[in-house]
Design a protein around this motif. Structure first.
Motif, PDB file in Angstrom:
ATOM      1  N   GLY A 141       0.815  -1.215   0.000  1.00 35.45           N
ATOM      2  CA  GLY A 141       0.000   0.000   0.000  1.00 35.45           C
ATOM      3  C   GLY A 141       0.845   1.259   0.000  1.00 35.45           C
ATOM      4  O   GLY A 141       0.534   2.243  -0.682  1.00 35.45           O
ATOM      5  N   VAL A 191       0.188   3.684  -3.139  1.00 38.88           N
ATOM      6  CA  VAL A 191      -0.429   4.980  -2.829  1.00 38.88           C
ATOM      7  C   VAL A 191       0.590   6.106  -3.031  1.00 38.88           C
ATOM      8  O   VAL A 191       0.269   7.171  -3.565  1.00 38.88           O
ATOM      9  N   ARG A 202      -7.198  -0.393   5.609  1.00 39.64           N
ATOM     10  CA  ARG A 202      -6.047  -0.326   4.713  1.00 39.64           C
ATOM     11  C   ARG A 202      -4.995  -1.380   5.031  1.00 39.64           C
ATOM     12  O   ARG A 202      -3.976  -1.447   4.366  1.00 39.64           O
ATOM     13  N   SER A 221      -6.670  -3.601   2.215  1.00 38.39           N
ATOM     14  CA  SER A 221      -6.669  -3.009   0.870  1.00 38.39           C
ATOM     15  C   SER A 221      -6.582  -1.501   1.022  1.00 38.39           C
ATOM     16  O   SER A 221      -7.033  -0.946   2.025  1.00 38.39           O
ATOM     17  N   ASN A 222      -6.033  -0.834   0.017  1.00 42.26           N
ATOM     18  CA  ASN A 222      -5.940   0.626   0.058  1.00 42.26           C
ATOM     19  C   ASN A 222      -7.315   1.282   0.087  1.00 42.26           C
ATOM     20  O   ASN A 222      -7.455   2.410   0.576  1.00 42.26           O
ATOM     21  N   ASP A 223      -8.328   0.596  -0.436  1.00 40.52           N
ATOM     22  CA  ASP A 223      -9.665   1.186  -0.553  1.00 40.52           C
ATOM     23  C   ASP A 223     -10.726   0.322   0.126  1.00 40.52           C
ATOM     24  O   ASP A 223     -11.839   0.209  -0.359  1.00 40.52           O
ATOM     25  N   TYR A 237      -5.821  10.989   1.528  1.00 42.69           N
ATOM     26  CA  TYR A 237      -5.559   9.673   0.937  1.00 42.69           C
ATOM     27  C   TYR A 237      -4.076   9.317   0.946  1.00 42.69           C
ATOM     28  O   TYR A 237      -3.708   8.160   1.110  1.00 42.69           O
ATOM     29  N   ALA A 297      -1.238   3.326   5.373  1.00 40.95           N
ATOM     30  CA  ALA A 297      -1.114   2.534   4.134  1.00 40.95           C
ATOM     31  C   ALA A 297      -0.388   1.243   4.484  1.00 40.95           C
ATOM     32  O   ALA A 297       0.754   1.025   4.092  1.00 40.95           O
ATOM     33  N   TYR A 354      -1.262  -1.980   3.875  1.00 41.19           N
ATOM     34  CA  TYR A 354      -1.451  -3.174   3.049  1.00 41.19           C
ATOM     35  C   TYR A 354      -0.122  -3.708   2.523  1.00 41.19           C
ATOM     36  O   TYR A 354       0.684  -2.980   1.954  1.00 41.19           O
TER      37      TYR A 354
END
Length: 264
Positions: free
Chosen positions: A23, A27, A168, A171-173, A197, A202, A204
């Motif tokens: 992630g 990201v 997260r 998953s990032n989303d 964001y 982050a 993941y």
């Protein structure tokens, strides 16, 4: 790095892919700072293992030089992480040797090779440090030091931040994704998670790591189990207690950034 830990080719390749598509890397890939940090940390870990196992110093020195040359504050963050990693790594590999002597020799080697890397970067280091000290975020009107220092060290994470970090991890989303909405006739990203964001958690690093980590703890002996759990707790404390996460950043900002990479 993973091969230097005597990990076979196939799992080492899987681990490298999990790291490259973590992630933090995905990201942050829209901003050169994040991916650069990811590469330098991997080099530093590989350099540490070469120094620790084979007494080969040049790769570790090179990684320190790259951190200091690029942005010296990142060198402080990497050193903080390496202090914990190197201590736990030495404890893990200890073969009934005097541990304080082993740690003392290891720290001396790291300090000596690190100092050489910093000296190699001095033609850029002084001006970069001056830029950091005199930046608005460092000591100017945009500094968060007084505000973040006033928070209680034992204040726990808020629910929205916790859910963002938990989601997260998968998953990032997962919970609060980067959805797009039409705002005033324009297609804009509508992020509803904690902070923004880019600077939100982050964590993941592949679903397989979440599945395998609990199983790993059942296959370790008692000493290694204590070492691994201690490392996990040390990494997760700043997530549950934001004061310690802000302390990692010397109270210069309320975000995750490179700390997310440490969790991965």
């Amino acid at each position: 790095y993973l091969r230097s830990l005597k990990i076979n080719y196939f799992p080492a390749i899987i681990g490298a892919l999990l790291y490259a598509f973590s992630g933090f890397m995905i990201v942050g890939s829209n901003w050169y700072i994040f991916t650069t940090q990811g590469v330098y940390i991997a080099l530093m870990l590989w350099g540490f293992e070469r120094l620790f196992q084979n007494k080969s110093w040049w790769m570790f020195t090179l990684s320190v030089f790259l951190f200091a040359f690029n942005f010296p504050f990142d060198l402080y963050l990497a050193a903080l992480f390496l202090l914990i990693y190197s201590t736990l790594r030495a404890l893990e590999s200890n073969k009934n040797q005097p541990i304080f002597k082993q740690l003392g020799m290891l720290y001396l080697a790291l300090i000596g090779c690190g100092a050489l890397g910093v000296l190699m970067s001095t033609f850029m280091l002084v001006s970069t440090i001056d830029q950091v000290i005199n930046s608005p975020r460092g000591t100017g009107e945009s500094a968060f030091f007084a505000q973040l220092m006033a928070n209680s060290p034992w204040a726990i994470i808020e629910s929205k931040e916790f859910l963002t970090g938990l989601g997260r991890l998968f998953s990032n989303d997962f919970f609060f994704g980067a959805q797009f909405e039409v705002i005033n006739g324009q297609n804009k990203m509508a992020y509803k998670g904690w902070n923004n964001y880019l600077e939100a958690p982050a964590f993941y690093c592949g679903l397989s790591t979440l599945i395998l980590l609990p199983q790993l703890l059942f296959h370790l002996d008692r000493r290694k189990k204590i070492i691994y759990i201690t490392g996990l707790v040390l990494v997760l404390i700043p997530f549950f207690f934001p004061f310690f996460r802000n302390a990692i950043w010397l109270f210069s900002g309320n975000y995750y950034r490179m700390y997310s990479l440490f969790v991965s």
